[in-house]
Design a protein around this motif. Structure first.
Motif, PDB file in Angstrom:
ATOM      1  N   SER A  28     -49.547  -6.200  -3.714  1.00  0.00           N
ATOM      2  CA  SER A  28     -48.768  -5.954  -4.818  1.00  0.00           C
ATOM      3  C   SER A  28     -49.282  -6.609  -6.101  1.00  0.00           C
ATOM      4  O   SER A  28     -49.671  -8.022  -5.967  1.00  0.00           O
ATOM      5  N   ARG A  29     -49.194  -6.160  -7.325  1.00  0.00           N
ATOM      6  CA  ARG A  29     -49.854  -6.985  -8.570  1.00  0.00           C
ATOM      7  C   ARG A  29     -48.674  -7.691  -8.974  1.00  0.00           C
ATOM      8  O   ARG A  29     -49.002  -8.460 -10.238  1.00  0.00           O
ATOM      9  N   GLY A  30     -47.253  -7.540  -8.735  1.00  0.00           N
ATOM     10  CA  GLY A  30     -46.254  -8.136  -9.227  1.00  0.00           C
ATOM     11  C   GLY A  30     -44.875  -7.264  -8.853  1.00  0.00           C
ATOM     12  O   GLY A  30     -44.942  -6.465  -8.191  1.00  0.00           O
ATOM     13  N   VAL A  31     -43.730  -8.004  -9.508  1.00  0.00           N
ATOM     14  CA  VAL A  31     -42.433  -7.382  -9.409  1.00  0.00           C
ATOM     15  C   VAL A  31     -42.150  -6.686 -10.512  1.00  0.00           C
ATOM     16  O   VAL A  31     -42.183  -7.302 -11.662  1.00  0.00           O
ATOM     17  N   ALA A  32     -41.620  -5.405 -10.522  1.00  0.00           N
ATOM     18  CA  ALA A  32     -40.976  -4.738 -11.706  1.00  0.00           C
ATOM     19  C   ALA A  32     -39.649  -4.387 -11.306  1.00  0.00           C
ATOM     20  O   ALA A  32     -39.019  -3.988  -9.952  1.00  0.00           O
ATOM     21  N   VAL A  33     -38.586  -4.913 -11.989  1.00  0.00           N
ATOM     22  CA  VAL A  33     -37.201  -4.950 -11.947  1.00  0.00           C
ATOM     23  C   VAL A  33     -36.515  -3.799 -12.765  1.00  0.00           C
ATOM     24  O   VAL A  33     -36.912  -3.915 -14.079  1.00  0.00           O
ATOM     25  N   ILE A  34     -35.970  -3.152 -12.273  1.00  0.00           N
ATOM     26  CA  ILE A  34     -35.443  -1.547 -12.931  1.00  0.00           C
ATOM     27  C   ILE A  34     -34.103  -1.364 -12.832  1.00  0.00           C
ATOM     28  O   ILE A  34     -33.250  -1.456 -11.904  1.00  0.00           O
ATOM     29  N   ALA A  35     -33.476  -1.162 -13.969  1.00  0.00           N
ATOM     30  CA  ALA A  35     -32.177  -1.227 -14.442  1.00  0.00           C
ATOM     31  C   ALA A  35     -31.499   0.270 -14.445  1.00  0.00           C
ATOM     32  O   ALA A  35     -32.060   0.755 -15.486  1.00  0.00           O
ATOM     33  N   HIS A  36     -30.466   0.646 -14.015  1.00  0.00           N
ATOM     34  CA  HIS A  36     -29.732   1.880 -14.002  1.00  0.00           C
ATOM     35  C   HIS A  36     -28.878   2.084 -15.240  1.00  0.00           C
ATOM     36  O   HIS A  36     -28.518   1.273 -15.899  1.00  0.00           O
ATOM     37  N   PRO A  37     -28.558   3.551 -15.460  1.00  0.00           N
ATOM     38  CA  PRO A  37     -27.718   3.711 -16.545  1.00  0.00           C
ATOM     39  C   PRO A  37     -26.130   3.494 -16.425  1.00  0.00           C
ATOM     40  O   PRO A  37     -25.633   2.812 -15.128  1.00  0.00           O
ATOM     41  N   HIS A  38     -25.346   3.678 -16.984  1.00  0.00           N
ATOM     42  CA  HIS A  38     -23.982   3.257 -17.391  1.00  0.00           C
ATOM     43  C   HIS A  38     -23.292   3.523 -16.187  1.00  0.00           C
ATOM     44  O   HIS A  38     -22.917   4.774 -15.633  1.00  0.00           O
ATOM     45  N   PRO A  39     -22.667   2.344 -15.645  1.00  0.00           N
ATOM     46  CA  PRO A  39     -21.983   2.419 -14.297  1.00  0.00           C
ATOM     47  C   PRO A  39     -20.576   3.552 -14.449  1.00  0.00           C
ATOM     48  O   PRO A  39     -20.086   4.057 -13.422  1.00  0.00           O
ATOM     49  N   ALA A 105     -46.183 -11.975 -11.192  1.00  0.00           N
ATOM     50  CA  ALA A 105     -46.306 -11.215 -12.464  1.00  0.00           C
ATOM     51  C   ALA A 105     -45.001 -10.483 -12.496  1.00  0.00           C
ATOM     52  O   ALA A 105     -44.553  -9.841 -11.389  1.00  0.00           O
ATOM     53  N   LEU A 106     -44.359 -10.205 -13.571  1.00  0.00           N
ATOM     54  CA  LEU A 106     -43.229  -9.740 -13.786  1.00  0.00           C
ATOM     55  C   LEU A 106     -43.285  -8.576 -14.978  1.00  0.00           C
ATOM     56  O   LEU A 106     -43.707  -8.672 -15.885  1.00  0.00           O
ATOM     57  N   ALA A 107     -42.302  -7.369 -14.416  1.00  0.00           N
ATOM     58  CA  ALA A 107     -42.170  -6.225 -15.432  1.00  0.00           C
ATOM     59  C   ALA A 107     -40.770  -5.966 -15.471  1.00  0.00           C
ATOM     60  O   ALA A 107     -40.100  -6.254 -14.421  1.00  0.00           O
ATOM     61  N   LEU A 108     -40.437  -5.454 -16.436  1.00  0.00           N
ATOM     62  CA  LEU A 108     -38.988  -5.124 -16.719  1.00  0.00           C
ATOM     63  C   LEU A 108     -38.870  -3.697 -16.969  1.00  0.00           C
ATOM     64  O   LEU A 108     -39.692  -3.060 -17.947  1.00  0.00           O
ATOM     65  N   ALA A 109     -37.958  -2.813 -16.568  1.00  0.00           N
ATOM     66  CA  ALA A 109     -37.807  -1.477 -17.021  1.00  0.00           C
ATOM     67  C   ALA A 109     -36.240  -1.127 -17.003  1.00  0.00           C
ATOM     68  O   ALA A 109     -35.344  -1.792 -16.096  1.00  0.00           O
ATOM     69  N   GLY A 110     -35.976  -0.127 -17.806  1.00  0.00           N
ATOM     70  CA  GLY A 110     -34.457   0.300 -17.739  1.00  0.00           C
ATOM     71  C   GLY A 110     -34.301   1.678 -18.416  1.00  0.00           C
ATOM     72  O   GLY A 110     -35.151   2.236 -19.208  1.00  0.00           O
ATOM     73  N   PHE A 111     -33.318   2.375 -17.746  1.00  0.00           N
ATOM     74  CA  PHE A 111     -32.768   3.682 -18.464  1.00  0.00           C
ATOM     75  C   PHE A 111     -31.299   3.535 -19.057  1.00  0.00           C
ATOM     76  O   PHE A 111     -30.576   3.114 -18.171  1.00  0.00           O
ATOM     77  N   SER A 112     -31.222   4.097 -20.248  1.00  0.00           N
ATOM     78  CA  SER A 112     -29.971   4.209 -20.708  1.00  0.00           C
ATOM     79  C   SER A 112     -29.495   3.002 -21.149  1.00  0.00           C
ATOM     80  O   SER A 112     -30.003   2.141 -21.655  1.00  0.00           O
ATOM     81  N   LEU A 125     -35.779 -13.896 -21.460  1.00  0.00           N
ATOM     82  CA  LEU A 125     -36.908 -14.339 -20.673  1.00  0.00           C
ATOM     83  C   LEU A 125     -38.380 -14.407 -21.475  1.00  0.00           C
ATOM     84  O   LEU A 125     -39.068 -15.466 -21.115  1.00  0.00           O
ATOM     85  N   ASN A 126     -38.533 -13.791 -22.405  1.00  0.00           N
ATOM     86  CA  ASN A 126     -39.782 -13.651 -23.104  1.00  0.00           C
ATOM     87  C   ASN A 126     -40.149 -15.145 -23.475  1.00  0.00           C
ATOM     88  O   ASN A 126     -41.481 -15.291 -23.543  1.00  0.00           O
ATOM     89  N   PRO A 127     -39.193 -15.774 -24.204  1.00  0.00           N
ATOM     90  CA  PRO A 127     -39.735 -17.001 -24.709  1.00  0.00           C
ATOM     91  C   PRO A 127     -40.255 -18.287 -23.540  1.00  0.00           C
ATOM     92  O   PRO A 127     -40.690 -19.206 -23.763  1.00  0.00           O
ATOM     93  N   ILE A 128     -39.674 -17.956 -22.250  1.00  0.00           N
ATOM     94  CA  ILE A 128     -39.840 -18.853 -21.415  1.00  0.00           C
ATOM     95  C   ILE A 128     -40.881 -18.583 -20.247  1.00  0.00           C
ATOM     96  O   ILE A 128     -41.218 -19.395 -19.120  1.00  0.00           O
ATOM     97  N   ARG A 129     -41.057 -17.376 -20.299  1.00  0.00           N
ATOM     98  CA  ARG A 129     -42.131 -16.628 -19.062  1.00  0.00           C
ATOM     99  C   ARG A 129     -42.893 -15.270 -19.464  1.00  0.00           C
ATOM    100  O   ARG A 129     -42.326 -14.711 -20.513  1.00  0.00           O
ATOM    101  N   SER A 130     -43.883 -15.299 -18.928  1.00  0.00           N
ATOM    102  CA  SER A 130     -44.655 -14.018 -19.446  1.00  0.00           C
ATOM    103  C   SER A 130     -44.169 -12.679 -18.668  1.00  0.00           C
ATOM    104  O   SER A 130     -43.580 -12.851 -17.519  1.00  0.00           O
ATOM    105  N   ILE A 131     -44.096 -11.768 -19.441  1.00  0.00           N
ATOM    106  CA  ILE A 131     -43.538 -10.594 -18.801  1.00  0.00           C
ATOM    107  C   ILE A 131     -44.546  -9.466 -19.260  1.00  0.00           C
ATOM    108  O   ILE A 131     -45.144  -9.375 -20.418  1.00  0.00           O
TER     109      ILE A 131
END
Length: 214
Positions: A28-39, A105-112, A125-131
């Motif tokens: 794996s090249r890193g971790v992508a955390v993905i957030a879902h739409p409105h609960p 390595a970290l990536a972030l993603a989200g929908f809606s 997070l961006n000021p304290i670690r690389s995304i």
């Protein structure tokens, strides 16, 4: 998402958080955390756009982590209008890709709604670690203000929106993006959920993930 998906739970601010992990072939090249739409409108980590984002990341060699915000599925707690959900996302990041020596390595993603929360997580997070990559799809900017994206991060950021989105109007997203000079990729004829266009959505994300960030 498939037979290889591993589901588990971690401890969040409001109790257990349900997570799902999909791994790529090889290293794996890193971790992508993905957030879902409105609960409150049926959003969960099993949403088709969220699963499409996970598939795109896995195809590009990332470990994809989806999760249910508090009060959804097997996650404890109740909806908190984005405040607690931001803490949920940060807890998942801390679990899946903790900062510090040897951090992945970290990536972030989200929908809606998930993209809205992701903008605030990125700002935190961006000021304290690389995304390495940021992917925002159908970003909710109307119910509450999405956070601005640091100009230095624009090349690593993909903002995707459907031309005919009637849940979050394209004009509202452009009003958010314009003062930042943040590019927005518009899918012609696309609605909020990209019905019939998920393969195109995936291909656009894969192209972004495969391109240099700077």
């Amino acid at each position: 998402m498939n037979s290889q998906t591993r589901k588990s739970s971690i401890q969040g601010q409001a109790g257990a958080l349900e997570i799902a992990l999909d791994e790529p072939e090889g290293v794996s090249r890193g971790v992508a955390v993905i957030a879902h739409p409105h609960p409150l409108f049926g959003g969960s980590m099993d949403n088709k756009v969220v699963q499409t984002l996970a598939r795109a990341f896995v195809q590009c060699g990332w470990s994809a982590v989806r999760f249910n915000f508090r009060g959804v599925g097997g996650s404890a707690g109740s909806h908190d209008e984005g405040r607690g959900e931001l803490e949920d996302l940060l807890a998942v990041v801390q679990h899946a890709a903790p900062a510090g020596e040897g951090e992945r390595a970290l990536a972030l993603a989200g929908f809606s709604f998930g993209a809205f929360v992701t903008t605030h997580a990125f700002a935190r997070l961006n000021p304290i670690r690389s995304i390495e990559k940021l992917v925002l799809v159908g970003t909710s900017v109307s119910r509450a203000p999405a956070a601005a994206i640091d100009q230095a991060a624009h090349l690593k950021t993909l903002v995707l929106h459907g031309e005919q989105d009637d849940t979050v109007l394209l004009s509202a997203v452009l009003d958010w993006a314009r003062p930042q000079a943040l590019p927005v990729t518009v899918v012609p004829g696309g609605g909020h959920f990209f019905h019939g266009q998920l393969p195109l959505l995936k291909n656009l994300v894969v192209r972004h993930l495969s391109s240099p960030s700077s």
